[in-house]
Design a protein around this motif. Structure first.
Motif, PDB file in Angstrom:
ATOM      1  N   LYS A  54      -0.898  -8.131  -1.137  1.00 45.93           N
ATOM      2  CA  LYS A  54      -1.549  -7.328  -2.049  1.00 45.93           C
ATOM      3  C   LYS A  54      -1.209  -5.738  -1.735  1.00 45.93           C
ATOM      4  CE  LYS A  54      -4.658  -7.060  -5.364  1.00 45.93           C
ATOM      5  NZ  LYS A  54      -4.805  -7.561  -6.367  1.00 45.93           N
ATOM      6  N   ALA A  55      -0.697  -5.171  -2.832  1.00 44.88           N
ATOM      7  CA  ALA A  55      -0.286  -3.914  -2.718  1.00 44.88           C
ATOM      8  C   ALA A  55      -0.124  -3.095  -4.135  1.00 44.88           C
ATOM      9  CB  ALA A  55       1.005  -3.514  -1.909  1.00 44.88           C
ATOM     10  N   PRO A  56      -0.687  -1.931  -4.257  1.00 44.91           N
ATOM     11  CA  PRO A  56      -0.182  -1.210  -5.534  1.00 44.91           C
ATOM     12  C   PRO A  56       1.139  -0.941  -5.942  1.00 44.91           C
ATOM     13  CG  PRO A  56      -1.354   0.366  -4.352  1.00 44.91           C
ATOM     14  CD  PRO A  56      -1.089  -1.161  -3.523  1.00 44.91           C
ATOM     15  N   ALA A  57       1.939  -1.659  -5.573  1.00 48.78           N
ATOM     16  CA  ALA A  57       3.723  -1.337  -5.529  1.00 48.78           C
ATOM     17  C   ALA A  57       4.125  -1.497  -6.975  1.00 48.78           C
ATOM     18  CB  ALA A  57       4.327  -2.333  -4.562  1.00 48.78           C
ATOM     19  N   HIS A  58       4.569  -0.400  -7.497  1.00 48.17           N
ATOM     20  CA  HIS A  58       5.097  -0.497  -8.956  1.00 48.17           C
ATOM     21  C   HIS A  58       6.703  -0.158  -8.983  1.00 48.17           C
ATOM     22  CE1 HIS A  58       5.246   0.541 -13.303  1.00 48.17           C
ATOM     23  NE2 HIS A  58       5.733   1.873 -13.069  1.00 48.17           N
ATOM     24  N   GLU A  59       7.114   0.608  -8.192  1.00 49.04           N
ATOM     25  CA  GLU A  59       8.703   1.164  -8.381  1.00 49.04           C
ATOM     26  C   GLU A  59       9.181   1.291  -7.054  1.00 49.04           C
ATOM     27  OE1 GLU A  59      11.204   1.060  -9.946  1.00 49.04           O
ATOM     28  OE2 GLU A  59      10.759   0.681 -12.052  1.00 49.04           O
ATOM     29  N   GLY A  60      10.569   1.874  -7.039  1.00 46.97           N
ATOM     30  CA  GLY A  60      11.247   1.988  -5.822  1.00 46.97           C
ATOM     31  C   GLY A  60      12.045   0.692  -5.899  1.00 46.97           C
ATOM     32  N   PRO A  61      11.937  -0.206  -4.867  1.00 45.26           N
ATOM     33  CA  PRO A  61      11.621   0.150  -3.560  1.00 45.26           C
ATOM     34  C   PRO A  61      12.691   0.137  -2.540  1.00 45.26           C
ATOM     35  CG  PRO A  61      11.430  -2.460  -3.980  1.00 45.26           C
ATOM     36  CD  PRO A  61      12.084  -1.585  -5.282  1.00 45.26           C
ATOM     37  N   VAL A  62      12.695   0.504  -1.365  1.00 44.46           N
ATOM     38  CA  VAL A  62      13.715   0.547  -0.180  1.00 44.46           C
ATOM     39  C   VAL A  62      13.105  -0.392   0.844  1.00 44.46           C
ATOM     40  CG1 VAL A  62      14.981   2.239  -1.031  1.00 44.46           C
ATOM     41  CG2 VAL A  62      12.900   2.452   0.301  1.00 44.46           C
ATOM     42  N   PHE A  63      13.833  -1.247   1.355  1.00 45.40           N
ATOM     43  CA  PHE A  63      13.544  -2.336   2.240  1.00 45.40           C
ATOM     44  C   PHE A  63      14.049  -2.011   3.777  1.00 45.40           C
ATOM     45  CE2 PHE A  63      13.052  -7.200   2.519  1.00 45.40           C
ATOM     46  CZ  PHE A  63      11.652  -7.159   3.754  1.00 45.40           C
ATOM     47  N   ALA A  64      13.364  -1.852   4.434  1.00 41.27           N
ATOM     48  CA  ALA A  64      13.787  -1.641   5.805  1.00 41.27           C
ATOM     49  C   ALA A  64      12.730  -2.354   6.644  1.00 41.27           C
ATOM     50  CB  ALA A  64      13.686  -0.174   6.312  1.00 41.27           C
ATOM     51  N   PRO A  65      12.867  -3.602   7.029  1.00 40.37           N
ATOM     52  CA  PRO A  65      11.965  -4.584   7.759  1.00 40.37           C
ATOM     53  C   PRO A  65      11.545  -4.084   9.079  1.00 40.37           C
ATOM     54  CG  PRO A  65      13.732  -6.056   6.493  1.00 40.37           C
ATOM     55  CD  PRO A  65      14.346  -4.490   6.326  1.00 40.37           C
ATOM     56  N   PRO A  66      10.385  -3.968   9.388  1.00 46.29           N
ATOM     57  CA  PRO A  66       9.355  -4.521   8.764  1.00 46.29           C
ATOM     58  C   PRO A  66       8.555  -3.542   7.706  1.00 46.29           C
ATOM     59  CG  PRO A  66       8.245  -3.419  10.584  1.00 46.29           C
ATOM     60  CD  PRO A  66       9.995  -3.425  10.707  1.00 46.29           C
ATOM     61  N   TYR A  67       9.382  -2.705   7.271  1.00 42.55           N
ATOM     62  CA  TYR A  67       8.576  -1.886   6.263  1.00 42.55           C
ATOM     63  C   TYR A  67       9.340  -1.698   4.687  1.00 42.55           C
ATOM     64  CZ  TYR A  67       6.707   0.409  10.479  1.00 42.55           C
ATOM     65  OH  TYR A  67       5.951   0.792  11.620  1.00 42.55           O
ATOM     66  N   MET A 106       5.583  12.838  -9.148  1.00 43.80           N
ATOM     67  CA  MET A 106       5.836  11.578 -10.094  1.00 43.80           C
ATOM     68  C   MET A 106       7.131  10.763  -9.734  1.00 43.80           C
ATOM     69  SD  MET A 106       3.190  11.616 -12.140  1.00 43.80           S
ATOM     70  CE  MET A 106       3.340  10.843 -13.522  1.00 43.80           C
ATOM     71  N   PRO A 107       7.246  10.334  -8.573  1.00 42.66           N
ATOM     72  CA  PRO A 107       8.558   9.351  -8.031  1.00 42.66           C
ATOM     73  C   PRO A 107       8.434   8.018  -8.824  1.00 42.66           C
ATOM     74  CG  PRO A 107       6.660   9.027  -6.351  1.00 42.66           C
ATOM     75  CD  PRO A 107       6.044  10.298  -7.362  1.00 42.66           C
ATOM     76  N   ASN A 108       9.757   7.745  -8.847  1.00 44.02           N
ATOM     77  CA  ASN A 108       9.984   6.436  -9.386  1.00 44.02           C
ATOM     78  C   ASN A 108      11.099   5.442  -8.738  1.00 44.02           C
ATOM     79  OD1 ASN A 108       9.509   4.553 -11.777  1.00 44.02           O
ATOM     80  ND2 ASN A 108      11.049   5.323 -12.880  1.00 44.02           N
ATOM     81  N   GLY A 109      12.287   5.449  -9.165  1.00 45.81           N
ATOM     82  CA  GLY A 109      13.145   4.592  -8.649  1.00 45.81           C
ATOM     83  C   GLY A 109      13.834   5.325  -7.152  1.00 45.81           C
ATOM     84  N   MET A 110      14.083   4.434  -6.282  1.00 46.41           N
ATOM     85  CA  MET A 110      14.595   4.735  -4.983  1.00 46.41           C
ATOM     86  C   MET A 110      15.576   4.035  -4.569  1.00 46.41           C
ATOM     87  SD  MET A 110      10.939   5.938  -2.624  1.00 46.41           S
ATOM     88  CE  MET A 110      10.461   4.136  -2.750  1.00 46.41           C
ATOM     89  N   VAL A 111      16.683   4.566  -3.461  1.00 44.37           N
ATOM     90  CA  VAL A 111      17.510   3.412  -3.155  1.00 44.37           C
ATOM     91  C   VAL A 111      17.941   4.107  -1.640  1.00 44.37           C
ATOM     92  CG1 VAL A 111      19.419   5.256  -4.090  1.00 44.37           C
ATOM     93  CG2 VAL A 111      19.905   2.669  -3.575  1.00 44.37           C
TER      94      VAL A 111
END
Length: 357
Positions: free
Chosen positions: A32-45, A83-88
């Motif tokens: 559960k998370a209010p996750a809308h855009e981005g994202p970038v994945f660096a396990p575990p984060y 107002m952030p949106n896409g990330m890479v």
């Protein structure tokens, strides 16, 4: 403060590894998370932008989710996130840069963010560097400048060239349509390339201004480069107009355009539609939002689905439905074996035995 380690960038691939079939991706966790855009994945984060409740004021933050424990922390507050949106992900250091990037001051995580801005704040592209000791460094890469005549709409999504490190980002007029940016827009719907070597910002695809015939205009959204970086792909989401129902006069599709030999721009007259991405119910407002190259397929979103497209035939070969409000965007883990999907109300983690690089 703990940090994950990034590797790779928007286009994750390896010619030596067999491509997994889309059906091999299996859901292994939902958080559960209010996750809308981005994202970038660096396990575990997983870093993502939050789902906005309103566009009448700055209402989007950047949060960090520990996908192992479910813990969520605020990484950048709404009042400063712009107002952030896409990330890479930024490409990792190599060669001499890698050798010098050691110790507590070394950069272990780095990403670019599309900041859409607000009526009182400029749109920009920024870089965030996280060091081994948990501290961060924030810098502006591109920023609109009224005095210099540089206008942007609301930068939406971004990718990075693995060949020369150039940035490519989409800039549709959604900020104006949603009321938090200037109206009418001061810039056309467009795609830009930023060259870090000489700090040149070039408009490489001009898709026109909004106007009375705005329903026929493109709205460039998700973006990625082909593995050989000969083509630039983007999603066209003009079907998504705030306050209006879907109309066949607008697009929800994937497009591509050929890059010139120097990869500094696009070849005129080569823009073409790859395929339409329509939901099972044509009346739904679902659109192809995020866009990545995953394991030999072009992958986008549509409603609750991840949609896999064969780049050779331009046909949809698989739809994977997920239990979330709406699939908006997604990111691969550094090893290419996990896919983190943001869906407005939750994060869905998929895993694949094969490596999707």
């Amino acid at each position: 403060m703990g940090v994950g380690v990034f590797s790779g960038c928007c286009v994750v691939r390896s010619k030596a590894t067999p491509h997994p079939h889309p059906e091999e991706w299996k859901v292994v966790k939902e958080l559960k998370a209010p996750a809308h855009e981005g994202p970038v994945f660096a396990p575990p984060y997983l870093y993502y932008t939050t789902t906005p409740a309103t566009y009448s004021k700055p209402d989007i933050a950047i949060e960090r989710l520990n996908v192992e424990t479910g813990e969520i922390t605020t990484f950048r507050k709404k009042d400063v996130a712009n107002m952030p949106n896409g990330m890479v992900i930024c490409p990792p250091p190599s060669g001499d840069n890698k050798a010098s990037n050691e110790g507590s001051s070394s950069i272990v995580a780095e990403f670019y963010t599309c900041e859409q801005g607000f009526k009182e704040a400029p749109a920009r592209i920024t870089r965030t560097s996280i060091k081994a000791d948990g501290s961060e460094q924030y810098s502006v890469i591109v920023e609109e400048d009224e005095a210099k005549g540089l206008h942007l709409n609301s930068p939406n999504d971004i990718c990075v060239s693995e060949i020369d490190g150039s940035l490519w980002f989409t800039d549709p007029s959604y900020g104006s349509l949603q009321g938090f940016r200037h109206h009418p827009p001061k810039a056309p719907n467009a795609i830009y390339r930023y060259n870090a070597d000489d700090e040149e910002l070039r408009k490489v695809v001009d898709l026109g201004y909004d106007g009375e015939d705005h329903h026929s205009k493109n709205k460039p959204n998700g973006i990625c480069l082909s593995p050989d970086e000969r083509y630039l792909y983007f999603t066209n989401t003009s079907a998504a107009y705030p306050g209006e129902s879907y109309c066949e006069c607008r697009f929800r599709s994937i497009w591509k355009i050929k890059l010139n030999p120097a990869r500094s721009g696009c070849v005129k007259g080569t823009l073409e539609k790859v395929c339409d991405i329509n939901p099972p119910d044509p009346n739904l407002q679902a659109i192809p939002d995020g866009l990545k190259w995953v394991g030999g397929h072009i992958v986008t979103s549509c409603g609750n689905d991840l949609v896999f497209v064969d780049p050779n035939t331009s046909e949809i070969v698989h739809r994977k439905s997920l239990s979330c409000e709406e699939v908006t965007n997604f990111a691969l883990s550094p090893d290419g074996k996990q896919l983190a999907v943001v869906g407005n109300d939750k994060v869905v983690i998929l895993a694949c035995a094969a490596t999707a690089k």
